[in-house]
Design a protein around this motif. Structure first.
Motif, PDB file in Angstrom:
ATOM      1  N   GLY A  79       0.798  -1.221   0.000  1.00 45.98           N
ATOM      2  CA  GLY A  79       0.000   0.000   0.000  1.00 45.98           C
ATOM      3  C   GLY A  79       0.827   1.266   0.000  1.00 45.98           C
ATOM      4  N   GLY A  80       2.171   1.115  -0.053  1.00 48.36           N
ATOM      5  CA  GLY A  80       3.006   2.317  -0.129  1.00 48.36           C
ATOM      6  C   GLY A  80       4.192   2.358   0.810  1.00 48.36           C
ATOM      7  N   VAL A  81       4.563   1.241   1.410  1.00 44.38           N
ATOM      8  CA  VAL A  81       5.671   1.178   2.372  1.00 44.38           C
ATOM      9  C   VAL A  81       5.504   2.281   3.418  1.00 44.38           C
ATOM     10  CG1 VAL A  81       8.175   0.898   2.689  1.00 44.38           C
ATOM     11  CG2 VAL A  81       7.131   0.296   0.507  1.00 44.38           C
ATOM     12  N   ILE A  82       4.427   2.188   4.162  1.00 45.35           N
ATOM     13  CA  ILE A  82       4.119   3.165   5.209  1.00 45.35           C
ATOM     14  C   ILE A  82       4.637   2.619   6.535  1.00 45.35           C
ATOM     15  CG2 ILE A  82       2.281   4.402   6.410  1.00 45.35           C
ATOM     16  CD1 ILE A  82       0.640   4.184   3.819  1.00 45.35           C
ATOM     17  N   VAL A  83       5.711   3.217   7.026  1.00 46.72           N
ATOM     18  CA  VAL A  83       6.423   2.726   8.212  1.00 46.72           C
ATOM     19  C   VAL A  83       5.986   3.510   9.442  1.00 46.72           C
ATOM     20  CG1 VAL A  83       8.696   2.247   9.200  1.00 46.72           C
ATOM     21  CG2 VAL A  83       8.387   2.205   6.704  1.00 46.72           C
ATOM     22  N   PRO A  84       5.445   2.844  10.465  1.00 48.63           N
ATOM     23  CA  PRO A  84       5.005   3.575  11.652  1.00 48.63           C
ATOM     24  C   PRO A  84       6.161   3.973  12.552  1.00 48.63           C
ATOM     25  CG  PRO A  84       4.710   1.235  12.010  1.00 48.63           C
ATOM     26  CD  PRO A  84       5.186   1.399  10.576  1.00 48.63           C
ATOM     27  N   HIS A  85       5.918   4.931  13.399  1.00 45.10           N
ATOM     28  CA  HIS A  85       6.873   5.286  14.449  1.00 45.10           C
ATOM     29  C   HIS A  85       6.947   4.137  15.450  1.00 45.10           C
ATOM     30  CE1 HIS A  85       8.452   7.369  18.021  1.00 45.10           C
ATOM     31  NE2 HIS A  85       8.929   8.285  17.186  1.00 45.10           N
ATOM     32  N   GLN A  86       8.041   4.058  16.178  1.00 48.39           N
ATOM     33  CA  GLN A  86       8.267   2.965  17.122  1.00 48.39           C
ATOM     34  C   GLN A  86       7.162   2.834  18.165  1.00 48.39           C
ATOM     35  OE1 GLN A  86      10.903   0.916  16.672  1.00 48.39           O
ATOM     36  NE2 GLN A  86      10.242  -0.424  18.349  1.00 48.39           N
ATOM     37  N   ILE A 101      11.982  -0.668   0.127  1.00 50.37           N
ATOM     38  CA  ILE A 101      12.074   0.780  -0.045  1.00 50.37           C
ATOM     39  C   ILE A 101      10.832   1.294  -0.752  1.00 50.37           C
ATOM     40  CG2 ILE A 101      13.457   2.681  -0.982  1.00 50.37           C
ATOM     41  CD1 ILE A 101      15.050   1.074   0.997  1.00 50.37           C
ATOM     42  N   GLY A 102      10.271   2.391  -0.249  1.00 47.21           N
ATOM     43  CA  GLY A 102       9.161   3.062  -0.908  1.00 47.21           C
ATOM     44  C   GLY A 102       9.547   4.493  -1.243  1.00 47.21           C
TER      45      GLY A 102
END
Length: 455
Positions: free
Chosen positions: A228-235, A378-379
């Motif tokens: 869906g877009g390589v959406i990486v959350p905060h820790q 990688i996004g």
């Protein structure tokens, strides 16, 4: 239309006559690449053209192509026991279930299927039945996230938060709700990424409460939204989501279909965030896509609720003819051994950091709004305007992908997801990629972006 040899021209004609391709519009003037052989990170088509597979197939060929030892593991098992249903048992399934517990660093019972969609379907049924069997009969709803993907079967598609995947297939299964993803790139001005992610997690709790705590069975999410877009959350995000689930008696299902088996730089993506899911679903890298196999790992105490024989309907009444095929299980075991012996999990982290560092300078490019990485995934989000963050036109995204392919590099995009937001280029090569492979990715992609797309 590309120039084709006599043999490949005939193959294309037969392809167009007999094959229906996955998630691909029909285009007679742009025939598909017809792969013939592959080795390492490289694929060769029937005309002899070589391409570096920068997407590991569909995020799945983790140990690379051409692994003779994987073929031998399957062959040996096919000779001794090619098939036996898991209404009973066999040793490859037992050994693999034990090994998965080791990788998960927990106490889980494993249900085998064939694909990520099926693994998630099993998880949904398990969650609903479990809640009923512990005296929570109204807990049937699932909370997922927009832009997330969980499969193409009707239940898994219902959990998927990508409207373009659902269009013309609705109505789907009921009981699936969605909240906004923790897309820090598009957070409100003046808000830190940590604050925004805590707010995103709070939206899950608000939905649980507003829907009625007693009606919600589980939350499902990937550790990182990949396709869906390589959406990486905060820790802080996943830890807070886990707290919310525990507080309200809601199960946490983590979808590791893409993030699992080293892709994230850890054995499983959720291990980067220090959470312990109630249910874990997995596929793709489990066999590095050499054979179909998926698994639904269920926390042991949840499984215990299915052991009461006083209830005629208390056991899990779900069957999968080919799930846990002996050859696929034997191959998966050898695949995990390769990942361990060659330190490919750790290598994914190293290679991912290298790609992210080399691409960091591209943030100055007029089209690049954001670059996100999670292990060796990688996004690169393309925008028409860096200030408003208006997504780039799809024609630009497709044009860059086509030019990379013309130079021998296959990359991907978050296609057919959310209208107007199919603007993220994706790169996720095999974890076994050589230093030279990674340099080829860097050089080729950078040249394409700084070439005809620079002005």
């Amino acid at each position: 239309m590309q120039s084709l040899g006599k043999e490949s021209g005939l193959a294309v004609k037969k392809d167009q006559q007999y094959l229906w391709h996955n998630i691909t519009p029909y285009n007679e003037k742009n025939p598909p690449m017809i792969a013939a052989t592959a080795s390492g990170s490289w694929v060769t088509d029937i005309d002899g053209n070589k391409f570096l597979d920068g997407m590991s197939g569909l995020w799945c060929v983790n140990v690379g192509y051409g692994r003779k030892e994987l073929a031998e593991a399957a062959y040996s098992q096919l000779l001794s026991l090619p098939y036996f249903p898991l209404t009973q048992s066999h040793m490859p399934a037992i050994a693999l279930a034990e090994k998965l517990n080791e990788w998960l660093e927990g106490d889980y019972v494993i249900f085998f299927s064939n694909s990520g969609s099926e693994a998630n379907e099993a998880a949904f049924k398990i969650a609903r039945q479990y809640q009923q069997q512990i005296g929570q009969p109204y807990r049937h709803k699932f909370i997922a996230r927009y832009r997330g993907y969980h499969g193409s079967s009707l239940g898994a598609l219902s959990a998927t938060g990508q409207a373009q995947r659902k269009y013309k297939y609705e109505p789907l299964s009921g009981g699936f709700l969605h909240v906004a993803p923790p897309d820090s790139y598009r957070r409100p001005a003046g808000m830190t990424a940590e604050e925004f992610n805590l707010q995103s997690a709070q939206a899950i709790e608000d939905t649980i409460v507003w829907e009625g705590v007693e009606t919600v069975a589980a939350v499902i999410m990937e550790p990182v939204i990949t396709g869906g877009g390589v959406i990486v959350p905060h820790q802080v995000y996943l830890d807070r989501v886990q707290e919310i689930c525990h507080k309200h008696g809601v199960l946490l299902i983590i979808d590791e279909v893409i993030c699992g088996f080293g892709r994230s730089g850890r054995k499983f993506g959720h291990q980067n965030f220090g959470v312990k899911p109630d249910i874990v679903t997995m596929a793709k890298g489990l066999t590095s896509a050499y054979l179909p196999l998926s698994a639904t790992a269920v926390r042991k105490d949840i499984y215990e609720a299915f052991k009461d024989n006083s209830d005629d309907y208390g056991y899990f009444r779900h069957v999968n003819t080919f799930g846990g095929n002996p050859a696929a299980c034997a191959l998966a075991l050898r695949n995990l051994e390769i990942l361990e012996q060659e330190n490919l999990v750790e290598r994914a982290d190293v290679l991912g950091q290298r790609l992210a560092a080399e691409f960091a300078g591209l943030l100055e490019h007029r089209l690049v709004g954001d670059i996100r990485s999670f292990g060796l995934a990688i996004g690169i989000e393309l925008v028409a305007d860096k200030v408003t963050k208006q997504p780039a036109d799809l024609a630009i995204v497709k044009g860059i992908i086509a030019e990379c392919k013309a130079k021998g590099l296959i990359i991907g995009k978050n296609g057919d997801t959310v209208a107007g937001f199919n603007n993220v280029l994706t790169i996720a090569p095999p974890l076994s990629s050589t230093d030279g492979d990674i340099q080829f990715i860097i050089d080729t992609f950078t040249a394409v972006l700084n070439g005809s797309w620079a002005g």
